[in-house]
Scaffold this active site. Sequence first.
Site, short mmCIF file in Angstrom:
data_model
loop_
_atom_site.label_atom_id
_atom_site.label_comp_id
_atom_site.label_asym_id
_atom_site.label_seq_id
_atom_site.Cartn_x
_atom_site.Cartn_y
_atom_site.Cartn_z
N HIS A 1 0.82 -1.22 0.00
CA HIS A 1 0.00 0.00 0.00
C HIS A 1 0.85 1.27 0.00
O HIS A 1 0.38 2.32 0.42
CB HIS A 1 -0.97 -0.02 1.20
CG HIS A 1 -1.99 -1.12 1.11
ND1 HIS A 1 -2.74 -1.57 2.17
CD2 HIS A 1 -2.38 -1.88 0.04
CE1 HIS A 1 -3.55 -2.54 1.77
NE2 HIS A 1 -3.33 -2.77 0.49
N CYS B 1 2.45 14.85 -6.75
CA CYS B 1 1.49 15.82 -7.27
C CYS B 1 0.40 15.08 -8.03
O CYS B 1 0.66 14.11 -8.74
CB CYS B 1 2.21 16.81 -8.18
SG CYS B 1 1.06 18.02 -8.88
N CYS C 1 3.79 23.01 -9.98
CA CYS C 1 2.59 23.44 -10.72
C CYS C 1 1.46 23.91 -9.81
O CYS C 1 0.39 24.26 -10.30
CB CYS C 1 2.10 22.30 -11.63
SG CYS C 1 1.23 21.01 -10.73
N GLY D 1 -1.48 -9.65 12.40
CA GLY D 1 -2.02 -8.32 12.72
C GLY D 1 -2.78 -7.67 11.60
O GLY D 1 -2.71 -6.45 11.44
P1 OAD Z 1 -6.97 -3.31 10.48
O1 OAD Z 1 -7.07 -2.12 11.38
O2 OAD Z 1 -8.10 -3.59 9.59
O3 OAD Z 1 -6.73 -4.61 11.35
C1 OAD Z 1 -5.79 -4.66 12.37
C2 OAD Z 1 -5.77 -6.06 12.93
O4 OAD Z 1 -4.71 -6.14 13.85
C3 OAD Z 1 -7.04 -6.47 13.65
O5 OAD Z 1 -7.44 -7.75 13.16
C4 OAD Z 1 -6.62 -6.55 15.12
O6 OAD Z 1 -7.30 -7.59 15.82
C5 OAD Z 1 -5.15 -6.88 14.98
N1 OAD Z 1 -4.31 -6.44 16.10
C6 OAD Z 1 -4.37 -5.30 16.81
N2 OAD Z 1 -3.38 -5.22 17.70
C7 OAD Z 1 -2.65 -6.36 17.57
C8 OAD Z 1 -1.48 -6.87 18.19
N3 OAD Z 1 -0.85 -6.21 19.16
N4 OAD Z 1 -1.01 -8.07 17.79
C9 OAD Z 1 -1.65 -8.77 16.81
N5 OAD Z 1 -2.74 -8.33 16.17
C10 OAD Z 1 -3.25 -7.15 16.55
O7 OAD Z 1 -5.60 -3.16 9.68
P2 OAD Z 1 -5.15 -3.86 8.32
O8 OAD Z 1 -5.64 -5.25 8.24
O9 OAD Z 1 -3.69 -3.63 8.18
O10 OAD Z 1 -5.22 0.32 3.54
O11 OAD Z 1 -5.91 -2.99 7.25
C11 OAD Z 1 -5.71 -3.25 5.90
C12 OAD Z 1 -5.75 -1.98 5.10
O12 OAD Z 1 -6.94 -1.25 5.36
C13 OAD Z 1 -4.65 -0.99 5.45
O13 OAD Z 1 -3.43 -1.24 4.80
C14 OAD Z 1 -5.21 0.31 4.98
C15 OAD Z 1 -6.59 0.15 5.56
O14 OAD Z 1 -7.53 0.97 5.06
C16 OAD Z 1 -5.16 1.47 2.85
O15 OAD Z 1 -5.03 2.55 3.40
C17 OAD Z 1 -5.24 1.28 1.38
#
Ligand code: OAD
Length: 239
Positions: A119, A127, A150, A187
């Site tokens: 990501h 820009c 620009c 995570g």
């Molecule tokens: P999320 O916020 O959706 O999920 C975070 C996960 O981490 C959850 O399942 C929690 O249970 C887990 N978690 C929290 N603390 C933890 C810990 N200490 N140890 C282990 N697990 C833990 O985040 P992502 O899955 O990364 O994309 O989200 C995916 C994408 O959605 C991101 O890259 C971003 C977001 O919108 C974009 O911005 C394009």
Amino acid sequence: MKDSIDDIKAILALRPKIAVLTGAGISAESGVPTFRGSDGYWKGKSAEDLASMQGFSQDPHGVWEWYNLRRQKLKDIKPNPGHDALVRLEELASSFTLVTQNVDRLHQQAGSGQVLELHGSIWPVRCMDCDYQEDRFQVDLPAEPRCPDCKGWLRPGVVWFGEALPFGIMEKADHAVRMADLFFIIGTSAVVWPAAGLAWTAREAGAKVVEINLEETPATEVAHISLLGKSGEILPQLL
Ligand code: OAD
């Protein structure tokens, strides 16, 4: 959990090929807010509202305010034992690929070698009207950063919802996952695709799939081993 950890240790002793997918949870213990937890909303808006071209078009000022807040949070943040353990895991593997959805660069700061940033990263800006782009590590960007060439809007170098991933990156991730003996999904809520799909690919290609998360996710159904808890506590136990 002890039996599962012993199983994983036995595989690690054979110098396996390892692929890892991380999400915001691995950085949570460093103090980086996740996207979908209780701290996931900002001024009533979700990640999908903010991290999208539509969200930016409707409220560029607000979206930049949110990214500036995240940039400020990252300024004094350090990798945690989970990031450090992945650096040591790399040394135990015969090949190792770390795929991350995170834009915080904490894996690189910890010392992980090749990291595939699915990501993008929060530090570059580019820009929206011309080819200008650069890394800006300054945290207090104005809420209306403009292109010095620009005067168009600058945007963060992250991939937004509905946008294509960096060219060729998913193919590299997919290849590494298909080659892996051991696949860790750590995570991540496993709801954002195509990243989440790597867990299904790993399982189908014959890897042992290990999930580490505070709670079950859609990927739990394909995990051979699900370790519930903090990645900063569980990962060091594997080593
Ligand atoms: P999320 O916020 O959706 O999920 C975070 C996960 O981490 C959850 O399942 C929690 O249970 C887990 N978690 C929290 N603390 C933890 C810990 N200490 N140890 C282990 N697990 C833990 O985040 P992502 O899955 O990364 O994309 O989200 C995916 C994408 O959605 C991101 O890259 C971003 C977001 O919108 C974009 O911005 C394009």
